[in-house]
Design an enzyme around this catalytic site. Structure first.
Site, mmCIF file in Angstrom:
data_model
loop_
_atom_site.group_PDB
_atom_site.id
_atom_site.type_symbol
_atom_site.label_atom_id
_atom_site.label_comp_id
_atom_site.label_asym_id
_atom_site.label_seq_id
_atom_site.Cartn_x
_atom_site.Cartn_y
_atom_site.Cartn_z
ATOM 1 C CE LYS A 71 -5.117 1.788 2.279
ATOM 2 N NZ LYS A 71 -4.186 1.349 2.826
ATOM 3 C CG ASP A 103 -1.974 -1.077 1.327
ATOM 4 O OD1 ASP A 103 -1.829 -2.128 0.405
ATOM 5 O OD2 ASP A 103 -2.998 -0.890 1.875
ATOM 6 C CE LYS A 131 -7.021 -1.392 2.503
ATOM 7 N NZ LYS A 131 -5.592 -1.882 2.798
#
Lengths: 300, 296, 490
Positions: free
Chosen positions: A200, A137, A236
C-alpha cells in the site's frame, strides 16, 4: 523455497520513463459501458476510510451505514470492499457492518509514524484482530529503512504477519517519505518477500500520497514477484484519489500491467474517503445525462 | 684518380602505416621540373596500394580518434617543429619543382604556421560547433562532433606542400585518418613531408601518402566502400562529377574545394575541420523528484 | 517449489476491450480533388491526371490528387525562383520570421483538423497525430521562425547567405511533420521552396498549402506539387534547383546523390536505418521495455530511426522477453481514428506486402516469430506487433530496414561485443542504450556510430535537437542550430 533477494540492490527505476508511462494510461479514452463497468468496479474496490483523531463511534457508524447503502441512491450498485478505521473503532465497525460482507480493515503498528517498539506494534495488531479486524494496514519503519537496516524492516513485517493470523496484511510503505522510485521499489520487494498480502502506498497523512507513477512502480514490483514466485500480491493506492476519472485511470493501469487476474477487490483496493461520492455522481451523470451537484449526495 | 664525390640520390617511396614501402606494382613514373628535366623516380601507385592504404587508415582510426584532443594538438605542433627543422630541404625541393626562392620560403613557412594554426584548433573546434539543445521535455540533450572516419584526399597539383598541409591538417586535427594522393606533377616534397610525419609522434597509419596518377587512382579513392569522405580540390568538372557519383555508392561525404587559395590565410578556418565531422546528438532523462527544485 | 521460473504469463482478457472512442471526422474538410499549389494558387496539372488517395484503414477513397509532370515541376521551380529573386531574399529577416510564426500559429489553431486528416490519409493512430505530429510540426515552425533574424549569431563572422530554391521530397511516415522539418528552416534562412509530399499522403501538405495562403506568404515562396517518383525525379533533375533535401529510403537517396553529381546542388539526405536498441542487465528494465515498445511500434514501425534491432544482455534476456511479450498483449491494434488505438494501419498495401515478405523471410531463416494475440480489422492494411527471437546477425531481418512493427532480437555478453554488433551495419541513424551506469552510457554513446543516441529513452524528437545519420543513413542535419547550415552558404 524462494531465495530472498539482496535488498541492497533492487531493480532500477528511471523517473522520467516511469512518469511518461504512467501518463500514457491517462490517454485511454473510457466511454459508455466500459466507463459504467469501470466506475462500479472502482466503487467495489474502495476501502472507505476514516482515520482521524476526532473519530467517534457515531462517525464510524454513519460511515458503515453509507458503505452498506450505496444502492439506495442508485439501484444495483455493489458495496465498497471494506471500512478502514483505527484499532479502537474496529469493534464498532464490525458490529455496524454485521453480515453485510464488507470487511473491516484496521490500521496498526503505531500508525501513521510507526515510531514505536516492535512489542507494542505486535500488541496493537493483536488487539485489532481480537476486535474482529479482517485486514491489518501496517506501516513500515521508514527511519530504519533510510538507515539501510533492511533486515530490521523485513523482520518487523514478518513478525506482524505472524501476529495477523488469518487476517490479510497490507504493508504501507509511505512512499511520500521514501523520496525516490528506486526506494519505493526496494521497499515493495522487502514487504512482499517478508509476507505482505498487499502493498500500500500511503497513510494519507503525508503528502504526496498515492500517485500513478508510484503505484505503477509497485504494480511492476508485484508483477516481477509473481513472475518469480507465482504468488499474487494485492495493491492498494491510498490518499489523493478522490475523483472517479482518476480512479478509472488507475484501473486502466492495473489492467495493462497485471491484467484480468487483478481486476477485483481481492487484489486491488483504493484507500479513499471522498472517492465514493464522486463515483456516484459520475454514474448518475451517465444515467441522466446531467452533470451532478454534491448537494444530492450525502457526505459521511 | 678523381676525388669528386658522387651525390647519393634519394629514393622517393610511398608512406603507408608508418612505413616507407615501394608500390606493390613495381611501377614508377618520372618527376620532372618545368623544363622536363628528370628529378626523381616516383612510385606509380596502383589500386592495390590504394586498398592497402585505406585498410591501414581504417585500422588506425580507432586509436587516433580516441586520442585526447590535447594530444592530437601536441602531435600537430610536433609536425610543425619537425618541418621547421627541415625547412631548407623543403625549400630546395620546391625550387627543384619550379618555385623561386622567395615563393618556396613563403610556402614552407606558411605550411609550418598552418600546422600550428590547426594544432591549436584540435581542442577548440568542438566547443565552437557543439550545442546543448533546450528540448521541451525532461531530458539533457547535446550535440557534439565526431570524426567521420577514413578520408581520401587528392592533394592540389600546384602548391604541393601548402596544399597538402591545408587539406591534411583539418582532417587529422578532427580525429580522422586519411589517404593522400600527392601532387602528381610536384610530388617530391610530399614524400619528404611523410618523413617529417614519421618523426613527429604521429601514429603510423593516420596519414598515408601515395604518389601516382590522379586519373588512375581517383576512381578507387572515391569508390572504395570503406571510405567515409572524399576530398578533392581541383577545378575539373569531369573529375568532380565522377567523385560525387562514386560517393553515392555508400553515401560518402564529399568536400570539393574549387576556389580555395591555399596560400591565403582566409582559407584556413575551423569550418574545414567541420567539413569532416559528424554531428551526434545524445539524449538522457533528467530526474526531477517531487519538490526537489533549486530554490535560489 | 513447483513453479517454474519465467513461464508465468499474465492474462490480458479481451473481455475488457475498451468501448470505441472514435474521434469525430466532421472537422476534416477534404475536397473531392486537389490541384497543385504553385505561385500561391491551386492550379490544375498540365498532365491533366489525378490519382486516388485512400484511407489505409478502410481502403476507401478520400480524394483525388493532381499528378505533376515535368512541365508542372518547371512551373513550380520558376515560381520559386521568381519569388526568391524578386522578393523573398530581399525581405527583411524579421518580417520573414513573422510569416513563419503565422504559419505556426495557424497550424495550432487548425490542429484538430490536421490531426484527423493525417490519421485518415496515413493510418497513424489519432493519439499520435494529435499529441505528436501536429504539435511538433507547429513547434518546428516556431523554433525556426525565431532564427530568421539571428543567423549571424549561428555562424559568427561568416555572413551566411541563402542558397536559392530548395527542392524538398518527403516520405509518408510523418507527412505534415516532415513538411515542417523541411519548410521551416528553408524559409527562415531565406530560401524558397518546392515541396513534394509522398503520393500516399499528400493531404496534410495540401492543407499546409491552404495555411500558407491564409498566412499571406508571398506567392511562390512555397510551392507544393504532388505526384509519385517521376515527379520527384523531375524536381531533383531540374537545373534551377540549388538544394535538394530528401527524406526517404537509402536506395533513392543514393540515386539522388548520383543524379546531382554533375551539378552544384547541395544536398541533405535523411535515409534509412536499422537502429540497435541495447539493454544492459543493470538497466531500468520496465522503462527499457517501454523503450523497446516505443522504439519499434511507434507509428507502426514506420520510423527511419526505429529501434528495430534489439540487443539484450544474456543475464536478463528471459525476463526482458517475458515482460516484452506481456506488454505486447496490451497493445491495441485497430481503427486509427479510435483514441485508444496504439498501432494503426500500415500506410499502404504495398508496404504491407513488404512487411509480410520479411515475416516470411524471418521464419525461413529459422528465426522464431511471436505476434500478440490481438484481433485486427478485416478491411484495411494491418500487421500485428511482431518480434523475432533466435536471430543471427547475418539474417536479413537483422540487416535490412523493414519499416514496420517488426523487431529482431539478439543477445550479447559484453560491451565490446554489442558495440561491434551494433555498428556492424551500413546504416548509422540512431541507437538506444539502457543502463543505470553513467560511465557505461558515455562509453556506449561515444562508440556507437549513429547520429542520434537515446540513452535510457527512445524515439524522442524536438525542434531544437539535430537529427540525421552517419554512413548510409545520409548526411546533413535537420533540427536545431545544425539544421540551419544545410540551407546556407557560410
Amino acid at each position: 523455497m524462494n531465495t530472498i533477494p539482496d535488498f541492497t540492490i533492487s531493480p532500477r527505476i528511471d523517473q522520467v520513463g516511469v512518469e511518461e508511462r504512467a501518463s500514457r494510461f491517462t490517454k485511454r479514452s473510457i466511454k459508455n459501458e466500459t466507463k459504467i463497468n469501470g466506475l462500479k468496479l472502482a466503487l467495489n474496490m474502495i476501502d472507505l476510510t476514516t482515520l482521524e483523531g476526532k473519530d467517534t463511534d457515531g462517525k464510524v457508524k454513519q460511515l458503515c451505514y453509507k458503505a452498506m447503502h450505496l444502492h439506495d441512491v442508485y439501484a444495483g450498485l455493489p458495496t465498497v470492499a471494506a471500512i478502514c478505521v483505527y484499532p479502537s473503532m474496529v469493534g464498532v465497525a464490525k458490529k455496524a457492518l454485521g453480515d453485510s460482507g464488507i470487511k473491516v480493515a484496521s490500521v496498526a503498528t503505531a500508525f501513521p509514524s510507526g515510531q514505536s517498539t516492535r512489542d507494542i506494534k505486535i500488541r496493537d495488531t493483536k488487539f485489532a484482530i481480537s476486535q474482529g479486524a479482517d485486514e491489518i494496514d501496517m506501516v513500515i519503519s521508514r527511519g530504519k529503512f533510510h538507515q539501510g537496516e533492511y533486515n530490521f524492516v523485513f523482520d518487523e513485517i514478518a513478525a506482524i504477519k505472524e501476529a495477523c493470523g488469518n487476517a490479510r496484511l497490507k504493508v504501507i510503505l509511505e512512499t511520500g517519505e521514501l523520496g525516490t522510485y528506486d526506494k519505493v521499489r526496494k521497499a515493495s520487494d522487502i514487504a512482499m518477500y517478508a509476507g505482505a498480502d498487499f502493498i500500500k502506498t500511503s497513510t494519507g497523512k503525508i503528502s504526496p500520497a498515492a500517485t500513478m507513477p508510484v503505484t505503477l512502480v509497485m504494480l511492476e514490483a508485484i508483477r516481477d514477484f509473481y513472475y518469480k514466485t507465482g504468488k499474487k500480491i494485492a495493491m492498494k493506492p491510498a490518499g489523493g484519489i478522490s475523483k472517479a476519472k482518476l480512479a478509472l485511470h488507475y484501473l486502466v493501469m492495473l489492467n495493462e500491467v497485471l491484467g484480468e487476474g487483478w481486476m477485483n477487490n481481492e487484489w486491488f483496493r483504493f484507500g479513499a474517503s471522498s472517492l465514493a461520492n464522486d463515483i456516484l455522481m459520475q454514474l448518475m451523470k451517465q444515467r441522466t445525462g446531467l452533470y451532478q451537484s454534491g448537494d444530492y449526495f450525502s457526505n459521511d | 684518380m678523381s676525388t669528386k664525390r658522387l651525390t647519393v640520390l634519394k629514393t622517393y617511396k610511398i608512406y603507408i602505416g608508418g612505413q616507407f614501402p615501394r608500390t606493390e606494382s613495381g611501377r614508377y613514373y618520372t618527376a620532372t621540373n618545368a623544363k622536363g628535366e628528370h628529378l626523381a623516380n616516383m612510385c606509380l601507385c596502383s589500386r592495390k596500394d590504394v586498398r592497402d592504404a585505406i585498410g591501414t587508415a581504417r585500422g588506425a582510426f580507432g586509436g587516433w580518434s580516441a586520442r585526447s584532443a590535447f594530444n592530437r594538438g601536441q602531435i600537430l605542433y610536433r609536425i610543425a617543429e619537425m618541418l621547421e627543422g627541415r625547412k631548407a630541404q623543403f625549400i630546395e625541393e620546391l625550387m627543384l619543382q619550379g618555385s623561386n626562392k622567395a615563393a618556396a620560403e613563403n610556402e614552407v613557412t606558411l605550411s609550418i604556421d598552418r600546422l600550428i594554426y590547426y594544432s591549436g584548433w584540435c581542442d577548440k573546434y568542438q566547443q565552437i560547433f557543439s550545442s546543448v539543445n533546450p528540448v521541451a521535455s525532461s531530458h539533457f540533450n547535446f550535440s557534439a562532433l565526431e570524426p567521420m572516419g577514413v578520408v581520401t584526399i587528392v592533394a592540389p597539383q600546384q602548391y604541393s606542400l601548402i596544399g597538402l598541409v591545408s587539406l591534411m591538417s583539418p582532417v587529422i586535427a578532427g580525429g580522422n585518418t586519411c589517404v593522400i594522393l600527392a601532387s602528381e606533377v610536384k610530388p617530391l616534397c610530399s614524400v619528404t613531408f611523410a618523413e617529417v610525419l614519421n618523426s613527429s609522434d604521429l601514429p603510423g597509419g593516420v596519414v598515408n601518402i601515395l604518389t601516382g596518377k590522379v586519373s588512375e587512382l581517383l576512381p578507387h579513392l572515391s569508390s572504395h566502400m570503406d571510405v567515409n569522405a572524399v576530398c578533392y580540390s581541383e577545378t575539373n568538372a569531369t573529375a568532380i562529377k565522377m567523385v560525387k557519383e562514386n560517393a553515392s555508392l555508400n553515401v560518402k561525404r564529399t568536400a570539393i574545394y574549387e576556389n580555395e587559395k591555399w596560400m591565403d590565410e582566409k582559407n584556413q578556418s575551423p569550418y574545414y575541420i567541420n567539413d569532416f565531422q559528424e554531428v551526434k546528438t545524445t539524449w538522457h532523462p533528467i530526474e526531477n523528484i517531487g519538490g526537489a527544485k533549486a530554490g535560489y | 517449489m513447483a513453479v517454474k521460473k519465467n513461464t508465468l504469463k499474465l492474462k490480458f482478457d479481451s473481455s475488457r476491450n475498451l468501448a470505441p472512442a472514435l474521434e469525430s471526422k466532421s472537422v476534416a474538410k477534404i475536397a473531392e480533388r486537389y490541384d497543385l499549389f504553385i505561385n500561391g494558387k491551386f492550379e490544375k496539372p498540365s498532365s491533366k491526371k489525378y490519382f486516388d488517395t485512400i484511407n489505409p484503414a478502410s481502403e476507401e477513397k478520400l480524394s483525388s490528387i493532381a499528378q505533376a509532370n515535368a512541365a508542372d515541376v518547371n512551373k513550380a521551380v520558376v515560381a520559386a525562383r521568381n519569388a526568391y529573386e524578386k522578393g523573398w531574399k530581399k525581405t527583411s529577416p524579421k518580417e520573414r520570421a513573422k510569416y513563419i510564426y503565422r504559419i505556426a500559429r495557424i497550424i495550432q489553431e487548425r490542429a484538430r483538423e490536421l490531426a484527423v486528416i493525417e490519421t485518415l490519409d496515413g493510418g497513424k493512430p489519432i493519439r499520435e497525430s494529435r499529441d505528436f505530429d501536429v504539435p511538433t510540426a507547429a513547434n518546428h515552425f516556431f523554433y525556426y521562425a525565431g532564427w530568421a533574424d539571428k543567423l549571424e549569431y549561428a555562424f559568427p563572422n561568416r555572413n551566411p547567405k541563402p542558397l536559392g530554391v530548395a527542392g524538398q521530397i518527403i516520405p509518408w511516415n510523418f507527412p505534415l511533420l516532415m513538411a515542417a522539418w523541411k519548410i521551416a528552416p528553408a524559409l527562415a534562412t531565406g530560401n524558397t521552396v518546392v515541396l513534394k509530399p509522398a503520393e500516399t499522403t499528400s493531404l496534410t501538405a495540401l492543407k499546409l498549402a491552404e495555411i500558407i495562403q491564409e498566412a499571406d506568404l508571398p506567392p511562390g515562396v512555397v510551392n507544393i506539387i504532388t505526384g509519385a517518383g517521376a515527379t520527384g525525379a523531375a524536381l531533383v533533375n531540374h537545373p534551377d534547383i540549388n538544394k535538394i533535401a530528401f527524406t526517404g529510403s537509402t536506395d533513392v537517396g543514393k540515386l539522388i546523390q548520383k543524379a546531382i553529381a554533375g551539378t552544384n546542388k547541395k544536398a541533405t539526405l535523411e535515409l534509412g536505418g536499422k537502429a540497435a536498441n541495447i539493454i544492459f542487465d543493470d538497466a531500468p528494465l520496465d522503462q527499457a521495455v517501454e523503450g523497446i515498445i516505443n522504439g519499434i511500434f511507434f507509428n507502426q514501425g514506420h520510423v527511419c530511426c526505429a529501434g528495430s534491432r534489439l540487443f539484450v544482455q544474456e543475464s536478463v534476456y528471459k525476463i526482458v522477453l517475458q515482460k516484452l511479450k506481456d506488454r505486447m498483449e496490451t497493445l491495441i491494434v485497430g481503427d486509427p481514428m479510435d483514441k485508444n488505438t496504439d498501432i494503426g494501419a500500415i500506410n499502404s498495401k504495398q508496404q504491407l506486402e513488404v512487411i509480410n515478405k520479411y515475416l516470411k523471410i524471418g521464419q525461413q531463416e529459422g528465426a522464431e516469430m511471436f505476434q500478440s494475440a490481438c484481433s485486427i480489422p478485416k478491411k484495411g492494411f494491418y500487421c500485428r506487433p511482431t518480434i523475432f527471437t533466435n536471430v543471427a546477425q547475418s539474417n536479413r531481418i537483422a540487416q535490412e530496414e523493414i519499416f514496420g512493427p517488426v523487431l529482431s532480437i539478439q543477445t550479447f555478453r559484453t560491451e565490446d561485443e554489442v558495440i561491434e554488433k551494433a555498428n556492424n551495419t551500413p546504416f548509422g541513424l540512431s541507437a538506444g542504450v539502457w543502463t543505470d551506469k553513467g560511465s557505461k552510457i558515455f562509453n556506449m554513446t561515444s562508440k556507437l556510430k549513429a547520429g542520434v543516441i537515446w540513452a535510457n529513452t527512445y524515439n524522442k524528437f524536438d525542434p531544437t535537437s539535430p537529427f540525421g545519420g552517419f554512413k548510409e543513413s545520409g548526411f546533413g542535419r535537420e533540427g536545431g542550430l545544425h539544421g540551419l547550415g544545410a540551407y546556407l552558404k557560410v
